[in-house]
Design an enzyme around this catalytic site. Structure first.
Site, PDB file in Angstrom:
ATOM      1  N   GLU A  64      34.521  32.956  53.856  1.00  0.00           N
ATOM      2  CA  GLU A  64      34.640  34.418  53.927  1.00  0.00           C
ATOM      3  C   GLU A  64      33.256  34.969  54.194  1.00  0.00           C
ATOM      4  OE1 GLU A  64      38.223  35.222  50.722  1.00  0.00           O
ATOM      5  OE2 GLU A  64      36.364  36.355  50.571  1.00  0.00           O
TER       6      GLU A  64
ATOM      7  N   ASP B 228      33.349  46.593  45.187  1.00  0.00           N
ATOM      8  CA  ASP B 228      32.449  45.514  44.788  1.00  0.00           C
ATOM      9  C   ASP B 228      31.575  45.875  43.608  1.00  0.00           C
ATOM     10  OD1 ASP B 228      32.855  43.258  46.625  1.00  0.00           O
ATOM     11  OD2 ASP B 228      32.387  44.743  48.165  1.00  0.00           O
TER      12      ASP B 228
ATOM     13  N   TYR C 236      45.835  36.959  49.473  1.00  0.00           N
ATOM     14  CA  TYR C 236      44.692  36.914  48.568  1.00  0.00           C
ATOM     15  C   TYR C 236      45.098  37.669  47.318  1.00  0.00           C
ATOM     16  CZ  TYR C 236      39.682  37.408  47.289  1.00  0.00           C
ATOM     17  OH  TYR C 236      38.445  37.367  46.660  1.00  0.00           O
TER      18      TYR C 236
END
Lengths: 263, 409
Positions: free
Chosen positions: A49, A60, A175
């Site tokens: 990734e 994040d 995911y």
């Protein structure tokens, strides 16, 4: 069949779980980052990734935020990130590369231009955090049409009613975000994750890979044992942030890969 | 759809949260289920008389609405042209228009069973309003504020703490409003189950831009009947002017007039040191281009690679690199005009308002007033301008003193 499909078919044949590693493109600088990326397959990484730095990474935690800032300060651009993939592909034609990031740099480039450039550079899939199924017409559908996988995030808040919508138009793999939170925060627990993976697998034949909150080889193994693979990002990025030499970063990655592969 | 709505500017957003190409729901999957629930809850509340009864009661007895519509006689005389009215939303409880919206969102949060409220704040006005309403309802309140803003808005930081809120200084990025919004979104993703994100402006993912606009539209609705009372039945303003950071006070004033073509609508962006290639401004419409940030597509200050640029303004409340998506749409279709005013011009207006009207304005509406000063002299005496005095300047006196070289220490 994309490189991602081929990789999972190969792993399945070998009875192995996938180890997915995230690094931020251009962190701490272009050359070092390229050297790390080139070394990932030999360290046991099945899928790479490649983070696209963005000034405002809303999903994040501090580790990845700072990695993005380092990359941008070192002059990383979308062109340079694509160039990294292109150079990587000169010597490796099988390890899938998934570009992960936020929509604005792609939108700013122009979706069609970006997709043809990504395809040409040897990118296999995209994970774009701020594009839920409601915005599929923006990038997801054009990406699939261009032959790139669009990998969707499923989360603990994705309820049964919503899950089919999330799984529709997903390709490559799913995911599963193991926690409600940002990257690099809480620790994922296999006991929580197992039933969730089963819930997702009931709705799709795609492999389900789990990420967010996996930091050690032991966690990679325990999460790997209840899914088709494990993703580690922040823990690897922390090694780079600490200024570790490339060889040490790759040793750390190799230990994580071994953990996931022993599941 | 009735005929008169076919060409209406007031039907947006569509079911996907779009105003033309702007708006949308660009958020992570973790937040999507909650955003859909919020939308459903808001749709229900919109037509629920008991919801609006509760709002009206609080607006009247807690906020002090309606706020006056004030004829600024000396200012009008001084400028020698148009007749200038100020919509006095700085007289609201907590000193700005922000509380209009906060009340609506907190009532919704209570209906949804949320016990923890988070907010972002720039100048601190939205943070203070949120902390205030949370104190009133006994809700836990966490306010994200850029570290740079914590420094330049100390009185509001203390106010929030007095009201029981936790103020979290944000150090990521340059430590301003955009970074505070990023950290608020990160908190929300982490605590999505018990937390309600009270966004302070007409931006963010759908339904926020529409919802915040609807709560702020009380401003323009009042102007309509107040002006009729003072100037005669049916008299509408000729021009309405408001300052824009994210654009909530402006949307609140503009929205009720969108379908009155005779009303000219002007939004005033923060020009900082001037809208130039050095980007020392926050004028997203004048100096930006469309992009996606904080859940919506709108005009953004960004570089060629799609990286977001930091805005620059003397006013912390306008220091945001984006603008509400409905403004982006009104700009593109030409229904509203958007201009920019520099720090220096805003400071001039700030002083003039103090000197001529005895009103110390916040730096945000000082931008709107500065534009009024530019256009009023050339307009006829029967031309009515309504500008939104959306906040009072107590919070800004330290910053202004510094700029004027006055030593407060």
């Amino acid at each position: 069949m994309t490189r991602i499909d081929a990789k999972f078919a190969d792993l399945k044949a070998k009875g192995k779980k996938a180890f997915v590693a995230y690094v931020m493109a251009g962190d701490p600088d272009y050359d070092t980052s390229l050297e790390i990326v080139k070394g990932l397959p030999a360290a046991g990484v099945d899928i790479i990734e490649l983070g696209m730095p963005f000034t405002d990474p809303m999903a994040d935690g501090p580790t990845i935020q700072l990695a993005g800032q380092r990359a941008l300060e070192a002059g990383q651009t979308l062109d340079k990130t694509l160039a990294m993939a292109r150079i990587f592909r000169e010597t490796d034609d099988t390890t899938p590369i998934v570009m992960m990031g936020y929509y604005n740099p792609i939108y700013s480039r122009g979706v069609d231009t970006f997709l043809s450039q990504a395809k040409e550079a040897g990118i296999d899939g995209l994970i774009v955090v701020d594009l839920p199924p409601e915005e599929d017409s923006e990038l997801c559908l054009p990406a699939q049409a261009a032959g790139l996988n669009f990998i969707r995030l499923a989360t603990p808040t994705t309820d049964d009613e919503r899950l089919p919508r999330v799984l529709q138009n997903t390709s490559g793999f799913v995911y599963y975000v193991s926690i409600t939170g940002i990257t690099g925060s809480a620790e994922a627990q296999a006991t929580d994750v197992g039933p969730e993976v089963a819930r997702i697998k009931a709705g799709t034949d795609l492999p389900v890979v789990v990420g967010f909150g996996i930091k050690t080889p032991e966690q990679a193994r325990s999460i790997g044992s209840v899914a088709d693979g494990a993703v580690v990002g922040s823990a690897i990025v922390s090694q780079i942030a600490a200024g570790k030499p490339v060889a040490e970063v790759l040793d750390f990655v190799a230990a994580l890969a071994q953990g996931a592969h022993s599941a | 759809m009735p005929d008169d709505l076919i060409n209406s500017y007031k039907t947006g957003p569509d079911e996907n949260g779009r105003f033309g190409d702007f708006g949308g729901r660009f958020v992570s999957e973790t937040l999507m289920p909650l955003i859909l629930r919020l939308e459903a809850e808001y749709e229900k509340a919109k037509t629920d008389q008991s919801f609006w009864d509760e709002m009206d009661d609080l607006w009247t007895h807690y906020v002090g609405r309606p706020s006056p519509l004030y004829h600024a006689e000396r200012l009008s005389e001084h400028l020698g042209g148009a007749k200038i009215y100020m919509k006095r939303d700085e007289l609201n409880h907590t000193g700005a228009h922000k509380i209009n919206n906060v009340l609506g969102q907190i009532i919704l949060a209570r209906r949804m069973g949320k016990t923890r409220i988070i907010a972002e704040t720039g100048a601190g006005q939205h943070g203070v309003a949120t902390a205030t309403v949370c104190a009133k309802f006994g809700l836990k309140c966490v306010v994200y504020m850029g570290a740079h803003d914590v420094e330049r808005q100390k009185p509001n930081v203390f106010r929030m703490r007095l009201l029981g809120a936790e103020v979290v200084p944000v150090t990521s990025g340059r430590g301003t409003l955009k970074d505070a919004m990023n950290d608020a979104l990160r908190d929300w993703v982490t605590n999505v189950r018990d937390t309600f994100y009270c966004i302070g402006t007409v931006a963010g993912p759908h339904p926020y831009p529409a919802m915040v606009r609807d709560f702020q539209a009380i401003i323009g609705k009042e102007v309509r009947w107040q002006l009729a009372e003072q100037e005669g039945e049916g008299r509408l303003p000729d021009t309405v002017v408001a300052a824009i950071g994210g654009g909530s006070n402006a949307m609140g004033l503009f929205f009720p007039f969108l379908d009155d073509p005779e009303v000219k609508i002007i939004g005033v962006e923060a020009g900082g040191k001037g809208v130039n290639e050095k980007m020392e401004h926050c004028a997203s419409l004048t100096g930006g281009r469309p992009g996606v940030l904080h859940g919506n597509r709108t005009y953004l200050l960004q570089d060629d690679d799609g990286q977001i640029l930091e805005g620059f303004s003397i006013s912390a409340g306008l220091d945001y690199p984006g603008i509400g998506p409905e403004h982006a749409w009104l700009h593109d279709i030409g229904r509203a005009e958007y201009v920019s005013i520099t720090d220096k011009e805003a400071l001039g207006a700030f002083q003039l308002s103090c000197a001529l009207e005895g009103i110390i304005p916040a730096l945000e509406p000082s931008h709107a007033l500065a534009h009024v000063m530019k256009i009023a002299p050339d307009l006829p005496k029967d031309h009515i301008i309504v500008m939104n005095m959306c906040g009072r300047g107590d919070k800004d006196i330290f910053a202004v003193a510094q700029h004027l070289g006055f030593d407060m220490a």
